[in-house]
Design a protein around this motif. Structure first.
Motif, mmCIF file in Angstrom:
data_model
loop_
_atom_site.group_PDB
_atom_site.id
_atom_site.type_symbol
_atom_site.label_atom_id
_atom_site.label_comp_id
_atom_site.label_asym_id
_atom_site.label_seq_id
_atom_site.Cartn_x
_atom_site.Cartn_y
_atom_site.Cartn_z
ATOM 1 N N ASP A 2 15.366 74.832 18.617
ATOM 2 C CA ASP A 2 15.558 74.158 17.414
ATOM 3 C C ASP A 2 15.032 75.037 16.300
ATOM 4 N N PRO A 3 15.770 75.456 15.290
ATOM 5 C CA PRO A 3 15.118 76.186 14.150
ATOM 6 C C PRO A 3 14.139 75.670 13.481
ATOM 7 N N SER A 4 13.916 74.238 13.540
ATOM 8 C CA SER A 4 12.607 73.639 13.019
ATOM 9 C C SER A 4 11.569 73.576 13.965
ATOM 10 N N GLY A 5 11.855 73.968 15.053
ATOM 11 C CA GLY A 5 10.659 73.759 16.041
ATOM 12 C C GLY A 5 10.716 72.511 16.684
ATOM 13 N N ALA A 6 11.501 71.599 16.232
ATOM 14 C CA ALA A 6 11.463 70.173 17.061
ATOM 15 C C ALA A 6 11.865 70.294 18.590
ATOM 16 N N ASP A 7 11.404 69.347 19.125
ATOM 17 C CA ASP A 7 11.556 69.209 20.831
ATOM 18 C C ASP A 7 13.116 69.165 20.976
ATOM 19 N N LEU A 8 13.430 69.509 22.053
ATOM 20 C CA LEU A 8 14.882 69.602 22.473
ATOM 21 C C LEU A 8 14.888 68.092 23.463
ATOM 22 N N PRO A 9 15.948 67.852 23.528
ATOM 23 C CA PRO A 9 16.188 66.460 24.517
ATOM 24 C C PRO A 9 15.596 66.843 25.798
ATOM 25 N N THR A 10 15.244 65.888 26.485
ATOM 26 C CA THR A 10 14.660 66.145 27.944
ATOM 27 C C THR A 10 16.083 66.280 28.868
ATOM 28 N N TRP A 11 15.774 66.837 30.012
ATOM 29 C CA TRP A 11 16.779 67.249 30.789
ATOM 30 C C TRP A 11 16.099 67.387 32.540
ATOM 31 N N THR A 12 16.938 67.271 33.351
ATOM 32 C CA THR A 12 16.625 67.360 34.858
ATOM 33 C C THR A 12 17.337 68.329 35.266
ATOM 34 N N PRO A 13 16.667 68.883 36.548
ATOM 35 C CA PRO A 13 17.376 69.896 37.142
ATOM 36 C C PRO A 13 18.953 69.776 37.592
ATOM 37 N N GLY A 14 19.673 70.556 37.480
ATOM 38 C CA GLY A 14 21.174 70.346 37.666
ATOM 39 C C GLY A 14 22.003 70.229 36.198
ATOM 40 N N ALA A 15 21.428 70.004 35.206
ATOM 41 C CA ALA A 15 21.889 69.589 33.948
ATOM 42 C C ALA A 15 22.631 70.853 33.239
ATOM 43 N N HIS A 16 23.694 70.559 32.580
ATOM 44 C CA HIS A 16 24.324 71.573 31.896
ATOM 45 C C HIS A 16 24.353 71.033 30.298
ATOM 46 N N ILE A 17 24.690 72.122 29.318
ATOM 47 C CA ILE A 17 25.084 72.053 27.983
ATOM 48 C C ILE A 17 26.133 72.615 27.744
ATOM 49 N N ASP A 18 26.882 71.988 26.720
ATOM 50 C CA ASP A 18 28.265 72.758 26.067
ATOM 51 C C ASP A 18 27.736 73.766 25.084
ATOM 52 N N LEU A 19 28.247 74.937 25.117
ATOM 53 C CA LEU A 19 28.052 75.883 24.080
ATOM 54 C C LEU A 19 29.255 75.757 23.243
ATOM 55 N N VAL A 20 29.304 75.337 21.769
ATOM 56 C CA VAL A 20 30.444 75.456 21.199
ATOM 57 C C VAL A 20 30.545 76.813 20.421
ATOM 58 N N LEU A 21 31.339 77.386 21.151
ATOM 59 C CA LEU A 21 31.302 79.031 20.743
ATOM 60 C C LEU A 21 32.306 78.957 19.465
ATOM 61 N N THR A 22 33.551 78.644 19.418
ATOM 62 C CA THR A 22 34.451 78.364 18.384
ATOM 63 C C THR A 22 35.109 77.186 18.192
ATOM 64 N N PRO A 23 35.845 76.609 17.354
ATOM 65 C CA PRO A 23 36.470 75.477 17.398
ATOM 66 C C PRO A 23 37.104 75.144 18.658
ATOM 67 N N GLU A 24 37.755 76.344 19.014
ATOM 68 C CA GLU A 24 38.751 76.153 20.330
ATOM 69 C C GLU A 24 37.852 76.432 21.556
ATOM 70 N N LEU A 25 36.822 76.888 21.634
ATOM 71 C CA LEU A 25 36.036 77.584 22.850
ATOM 72 C C LEU A 25 34.747 76.989 23.171
ATOM 73 N N THR A 26 34.777 75.955 23.866
ATOM 74 C CA THR A 26 33.575 75.365 24.350
ATOM 75 C C THR A 26 33.331 75.412 25.705
ATOM 76 N N ARG A 27 32.127 76.000 26.120
ATOM 77 C CA ARG A 27 31.916 76.221 27.507
ATOM 78 C C ARG A 27 30.704 75.473 28.321
ATOM 79 N N GLN A 28 30.505 75.317 29.483
ATOM 80 C CA GLN A 28 29.430 74.773 30.007
ATOM 81 C C GLN A 28 28.682 75.792 30.950
ATOM 82 N N TYR A 29 27.198 75.616 30.537
ATOM 83 C CA TYR A 29 26.364 76.299 31.451
ATOM 84 C C TYR A 29 25.178 75.671 31.775
ATOM 85 N N SER A 30 24.570 75.640 33.019
ATOM 86 C CA SER A 30 23.876 75.173 33.544
ATOM 87 C C SER A 30 22.439 75.424 32.937
ATOM 88 N N LEU A 31 21.390 74.434 32.557
ATOM 89 C CA LEU A 31 20.158 74.916 32.182
ATOM 90 C C LEU A 31 19.210 75.518 33.329
#
Ligand code: FES
Length: 319
Positions: free
Chosen positions: A30-59
């Motif tokens: 986080d650019p402000s240095g804030a904590d990020l939401p917690t997660w558990t093993p196996g979780a993934h996030i979406d990277l919204v790369l462009t309005p048409e291009l969102t992809r999922q990657y495991s943390l």
């Protein structure tokens, strides 16, 4: 149960390193240095790369480190453009919209685990191995890849965990010996597998005689879809918007509700990412996703409306 709304964050890509041949490791803060939401093993996030291009990657970092989200991305020359965008366009200092985390591949408590990872499928398994070790479980990991140089995190795994980890480059040792690994059914053991479809299919086949629910998988690509249970259309009642829409045989529920003006977040639209997960309040579902376990599908509380359908004339959804 209602599906809680997901956090949407603007994060900074603070570190970009090479994880292996064709693999970049990205760290977001986080650019402000804030904590990020917690997660558990196996979780993934979406990277919204462009309005048409969102992809999922495991943390694949440390869940206890709430300051950093780390993902590893393999360049897939024959992919649909997401990994190439990450490799070619993302630089340190960039801001990226990130949704999630979301977890459909939870590490359930167990005294013993067998982990099987293929290629970039190591990313969720890596955090699971650390969690299993921290929990004092008995575990082994077999990690296959094309060649040693293509296998991200292989050295660190071997260094940290010694004999628990078998690094299995195909050009040195051939294919993983799945009959040897999974041939004997073991009680009180969960098998977690992530990797390309042929590996998942082979592991699934070898676990046929294991107790129901012993095998957990995560797929990058959707399973082949069979014909829907119900060939004709059906109605969907949407309790939050007060609308009822008809879903034609050639339409998905997602398409029908979007056409009716009800906005639903979606991404993969092939039943692999979980973004469109919707609570089911009534009716029976023809589950066609590649995410929910057989038990979760049988419970019928939620569904992926991009691919799953009704097996009855009318469904009631919390939309
Ligand atoms: S949009 Fe990915 S599972 Fe439906």
């Amino acid at each position: 149960m209602p599906i809680p709304p997901e956090p949407v964050l603007e994060l900074e890509l603070t570190t970009r390193t090479t994880g292996a041949d064709g693999v970049v490791v990205l760290e977001f803060r986080d650019p402000s240095g804030a904590d990020l939401p917690t997660w558990t093993p196996g979780a993934h996030i979406d990277l919204v790369l462009t309005p048409e291009l969102t992809r999922q990657y495991s943390l694949c970092g440390d869940p206890a480190d709430t300051g950093i989200w780390r993902v590893a991305v393999l360049r897939e020359a024959m992919g649909r453009g997401g990994s190439q965008f990450v490799h070619d366009k993302l630089s340190e200092g960039d801001r990226v919209t990130v949704r999630g985390p979301r977890n459909h591949f939870e590490l359930e408590p167990s005294p013993q685990y067998v982990f099987v990872a293929g290629g970039i499928g190591i990313t969720p398994i890596l955090t699971m191995a650390h969690a299993a070790e921290n929990a004092g479980a008995d575990w082994t990991l077999v990690y296959g890849g094309r060649s040693r140089g293509s296998m991200a995190f292989a050295d660190a795994l071997a260094e940290n965990f010694g004999d628990r980890v078998v690094i299995h480059p195909e050009d040195e040792h051939g294919l993983i010996d799945l009959p040897g690994l999974l041939g004997d059914v073991r009680e009180n053991t969960l098998v977690y597998c992530c990797g390309p479809a042929p590996l998942l299919d082979a592991v699934t086949g070898h676990c046929d005689s294991w107790p129901s629910g012993a095998l957990r998988t995560e797929r990058f690509a959707a399973k082949d879809l069979e014909e829907p249970v119900r060939a004709e259309g059906f109605e969907v009642e949407l309790t939050l918007s007060g609308k009822t829409v008809t879903v034609a045989p050639e339409q998905s529920i997602l398409q029908a509700v979007t056409a009716a003006g009800v906005q639903v977040l979606s991404s993969c639209e092939e039943g692999t990412c979980g973004t469109c997960e919707t609570a089911v309040l009534g009716g029976t579902v023809d589950h066609r996703d590649s995410l929910l376990t057989a038990d979760e599908q049988a419970e019928g509380d939620t569904m992926m409306i991009c691919v799953s359908r009704a097996s009855c004339p009318r469904l009631t959804l919390e939309l």
